[in-house]
Write an enzyme that holds these catalytic residues in place. Structure first.
Site: not given
Ligand code: NAX
Length: 326
Positions: A159, A187
């Site tokens: 952000d 966020h």
């Molecule tokens: P993806 O859904 O592509 O990847 C997430 C991965 O986490 C998946 O491979 C899943 O199997 C794995 N996962 C789920 N539970 C787990 C656990 N208990 N232990 C280990 N791995 C686990 O999501 P992606 O686009 O990579 O985003 C990841 C996270 O970042 C999401 O929650 C998203 O909302 C968040 N974001 C946060 C941002 C920020 O600025 N703070 C910005 C970008 C993003 O939106």
């Protein structure tokens, strides 16, 4: 030869990690002469996909990547790590309410907090990226009583970077000529991107743009940027999120430049009247790994109201998961 540093990344088969891991292996975080060992955590069904990502990491022949551990066990993933990027989280499915999303992620982050508490290096620096990032970070730290709240942070750097870039574009300057924007709070869509203290080529930003643009264009653009990217790309921000994660951790390690600050979600100490004990994004300076909230900024009524709105949302999130806070 330097000793390798151990770095954990969760959600390692996901789309942010698909960018982040290669940035880490390229030396963008700790430098091109610092060997690293990656500890990659995924849920069991995603381990085959993660194997494919690891093959690609091997195929980069990175001179600094001295090892990769892959696991579905947080205690293996966090064993003796110096840095942890907690990226993995459960995304919101169509039938899920926000409060259900909070609950499932709260369960994940309480397990991970406990594992960090048990096995991570005592000086571990933890960055929570997975959403809802602030509250997930609060749960993780609450479940890690032997670590300090200062070991934990959550990411609002994306952000912050979005705010820098929007203001630079509006003023038709390079992004390096803009400094000291602030992201206050959560966020989420309630975050307050603030340019009241920002400088553009050493001039006050609000002397260069009018208040109407600040209030009605800049703020909603930064707040809604994630949704706008999803609409255009069909997927959420990934490379820019990975970039922000590297920026955040790198600032934590190398510090901020004189006269400059960055935004970071940290454990509130009550500064600016925000309730202590929330993970709230503040402007911070960093020196020798120590994060300090920038003090003494004048907060007018406009800002105060927006800072409180996002604080209220964080209090609501916290009360929804309070049974998981120890
Ligand atoms: P993806 O859904 O592509 O990847 C997430 C991965 O986490 C998946 O491979 C899943 O199997 C794995 N996962 C789920 N539970 C787990 C656990 N208990 N232990 C280990 N791995 C686990 O999501 P992606 O686009 O990579 O985003 C990841 C996270 O970042 C999401 O929650 C998203 O909302 C968040 N974001 C946060 C941002 C920020 O600025 N703070 C910005 C970008 C993003 O939106």
């Amino acid at each position: 030869m330097k000793q390798p540093i151990h770095i954990a990344v969760t959600g390692a088969a996901g789309q942010i990690s698909y960018s982040l891991l290669f940035r880490l292996a390229a030396g963008d975080f700790l430098g091109k002469d610092q060997p690293i060992i990656l500890h990659l955590l995924e849920i069991s069904p995603a381990l085959p996909a993660l194997q494919g990502v690891v093959m690609e990491l091997q195929d980069c022949a990175s001179p600094i990547l001295h090892g990769v551990i892959i696991t579905d066990d947080p205690k293996i993933a966090f064993k003796d790590v110096d840095y942890a990027f907690l990226v993995g989280a459960r995304p919101r499915s169509a039938d899920m309410e926000r409060k259900d999303l909070l609950q499932v992620n709260a369960a994940i982050f309480s397990v991970q907090g406990k594992a960090l508490n048990e096995v991570a290096n005592r000086t571990v620096k933890v960055l929570v990226v997975g959403n809802p990032a602030n509250t997930n970070a609060l749960i993780a730290l609450s479940n890690a009583p032997d670590l300090k709240p200062e070991n934990f942070s959550c990411m609002t750097r994306l952000d912050h970077n979005r705010a820098l870039s929007q203001l630079a574009e509006k003023c038709d300057v390079l992004v390096t000529e803009v400094k000291n924007v602030i992201i206050w709070g959560n966020h989420s869509g309630t975050q307050y991107p603030d340019i009241q203290h920002a400088k553009v080529k050493d001039q006050g930003a609000l002397s260069l743009v009018d208040h109407n643009w600040f209030e009605n264009t800049f703020i909603p653009t930064v707040q809604q940027r994630g949704a706008t990217v999803i609409k255009a790309r069909g997927l959420s921000s990934a490379a820019s999120a990975a970039n922000a994660a590297v920026d955040h951790m790198r600032s934590w390690v190398v510090g901020t430049s004189e006269g400059e600050w960055v935004s970071m979600g940290i454990y509130s100490d009550g500064s600016y009247g925000i309730e202590p004990g929330l993970m709230y994004s503040y402007p911070v300076t960093i020196s020798n790994g120590k994060v300090s909230i920038v003090q003494g900024l004048d907060i007018n009524d406009f800002s105060r109201q927006k800072m409180q709105l996002t604080e209220t949302e964080l209090k609501e999130e916290r009360s929804a998961i309070k049974h998981l806070l120890s």
